[in-house]
Design an enzyme around this catalytic site. Structure first.
Site, short mmCIF file in Angstrom:
data_model
loop_
_atom_site.label_atom_id
_atom_site.label_comp_id
_atom_site.label_asym_id
_atom_site.label_seq_id
_atom_site.Cartn_x
_atom_site.Cartn_y
_atom_site.Cartn_z
N LYS A 86 -31.81 -27.27 -45.42
CA LYS A 86 -31.53 -28.31 -46.42
C LYS A 86 -32.61 -29.38 -46.44
CE LYS A 86 -26.49 -27.68 -46.00
NZ LYS A 86 -25.26 -28.21 -45.37
N TYR A 90 -29.05 -20.00 -52.64
CA TYR A 90 -28.68 -20.88 -51.51
C TYR A 90 -28.44 -20.06 -50.24
CZ TYR A 90 -25.77 -24.00 -48.70
OH TYR A 90 -25.24 -24.75 -47.66
N TYR A 118 -24.33 -33.59 -38.71
CA TYR A 118 -22.98 -33.56 -39.25
C TYR A 118 -22.29 -34.90 -38.99
CZ TYR A 118 -24.06 -28.58 -39.26
OH TYR A 118 -24.66 -27.38 -39.47
N VAL A 177 -25.38 -24.25 -38.47
CA VAL A 177 -24.29 -23.56 -37.79
C VAL A 177 -24.72 -22.27 -37.08
CG1 VAL A 177 -22.38 -24.53 -39.15
CG2 VAL A 177 -23.52 -22.44 -39.93
N SER A 190 -28.14 -24.84 -42.15
CA SER A 190 -28.30 -26.18 -42.74
C SER A 190 -29.65 -26.83 -42.50
CB SER A 190 -27.22 -27.10 -42.19
OG SER A 190 -26.11 -27.06 -43.03
#
Ligand code: GLU
Length: 309
Positions: A68, A193, A245, A263, A65
């Site tokens: 991102k 992705y 998160y 993660v 993540s």
């Protein structure tokens, strides 16, 4: 106060390493189950170009993540704010990162922010390029510029492992396609992705990217503007409101810096005008954040006076 030696950092990671025993490796991406849950490494890259590290700082890990934030910066550069925020919102969510719940209840079905999976998939869908290969080349070149290393690449095994099992992300994509948040071929998007999430580097490389954000988009070594400052500011704001998160609120109180975790156990931090931080510690708490990594950030933030609040 600033970190001034590798020994200082070594001592800090020795203090927090035992916390790894309270965490677990991520299990829904099969290839990531093979990590060593006791690994812990950290690097701090000051905006004046000095850097420090401790632990196995050459050990590579995938960004997951954390990628991102980078894709968001690229897509904002390519498309502008208006086009991007037409398809993805700016609000935090108290839900897990892969939740589909809010997509169904919100009208229009626009993902709440670019840091949850639905929002990140919508953002990746906006990378410009005539096909998947060209989009990937643009993203990888951007990452290589940020790290200042044209050897940085991705882990094919991790990308494939996620692609083969990404049925929840597939479901999010099909839902969003139906609601016209994303367009094009879904398998192509998932392929891109999962490669993006599998971009691989060590904690020093990650700290360097954090330092670019900390310096408002300027490369701390070359002085080149890699990200326009207003875009770096948007990315850092999302890191504060949704980067850790659904523990972002607690993290803002206890650590108080823009940060994004993944993660795989990676965390990228950016202390405005001071330094970037890269951490790898794959034992995760129940929200998906590195247990020892967050403890380490709590300690460092107190010692070095990092909180922006
Ligand atoms: N590749 C992961 C996924 O989409 C990233 C999740 C994360 O690191 O939070 O499920």
């Amino acid at each position: 106060m600033e970190c001034i030696s590798n020994q200082e950092l070594e001592q800090l990671i020795d203090e927090v390493r035992p916390y790894s025993q309270y965490g677990k490796l991520v299990d829904y991406i099969p290839a990531l189950k093979e990590e060593n849950s006791e690994d812990l490494s950290v690097s701090i890259f000051h905006v004046n170009g000095t850097f420090f590290y401790a632990g196995d700082y050459l050990k590579k890990f995938t960004l997951q993540s954390i990628s991102k934030v980078i894709t968001l910066a690229l897509v904002l550069i390519q498309n502008g704010e208006e086009a991007v925020f037409e398809r993805v919102g700016m609000e935090p969510t108290g839900d897990p990162f892969n939740s589909i719940a809010k997509l169904e209840t919100l009208k229009p079905a626009k993902p709440l922010n670019p840091m949850i999976n639905a929002g990140a998939l919508a953002v990746t869908n906006m990378i410009q390029g005539k096909d998947v290969d060209e989009k990937w080349d643009r993203l990888l070149s951007f990452v290589r510029e940020l790290v200042n290393d044209d050897q940085v690449s991705y882990n094919e095994r991790v990308a494939k492992s996620e692609y083969d099992t990404a049925n929840l992300n597939r479901a999010l994509c099909y839902f969003m396609k139906q609601h016209e948040v994303i367009e094009g071929n879904i398998e192509d998007l998932l392929f891109l992705y999962t490669k993006q999430c599998a971009i691989e580097m060590n904690c020093s490389d990650l700290a360097r990217i954090g330092a670019v954000f900390a310096a408002n988009g300027v490369d701390p070594v070359t002085g080149r503007v890699l990200i326009p400052s207003h875009i770096a500011r948007i990315c850092k704001t999302f890191m504060v409101t949704c980067g850790m998160y659904n523990a972002s609120g607690e993290f803002a109180i206890k650590v108080g810096i823009p940060a994004k975790s993944g993660v795989s156990g990676g965390i990228m931090g950016a202390v405005p005008h001071k330094c970037g931080i890269g951490i790898f510690g794959p034992a995760l708490d129940e929200k998906g954040n590195s247990v020892a990594g967050v403890k380490l950030l709590e300690k460092m933030s107190q010692i070095y006076g990092w909180s922006i609040f």
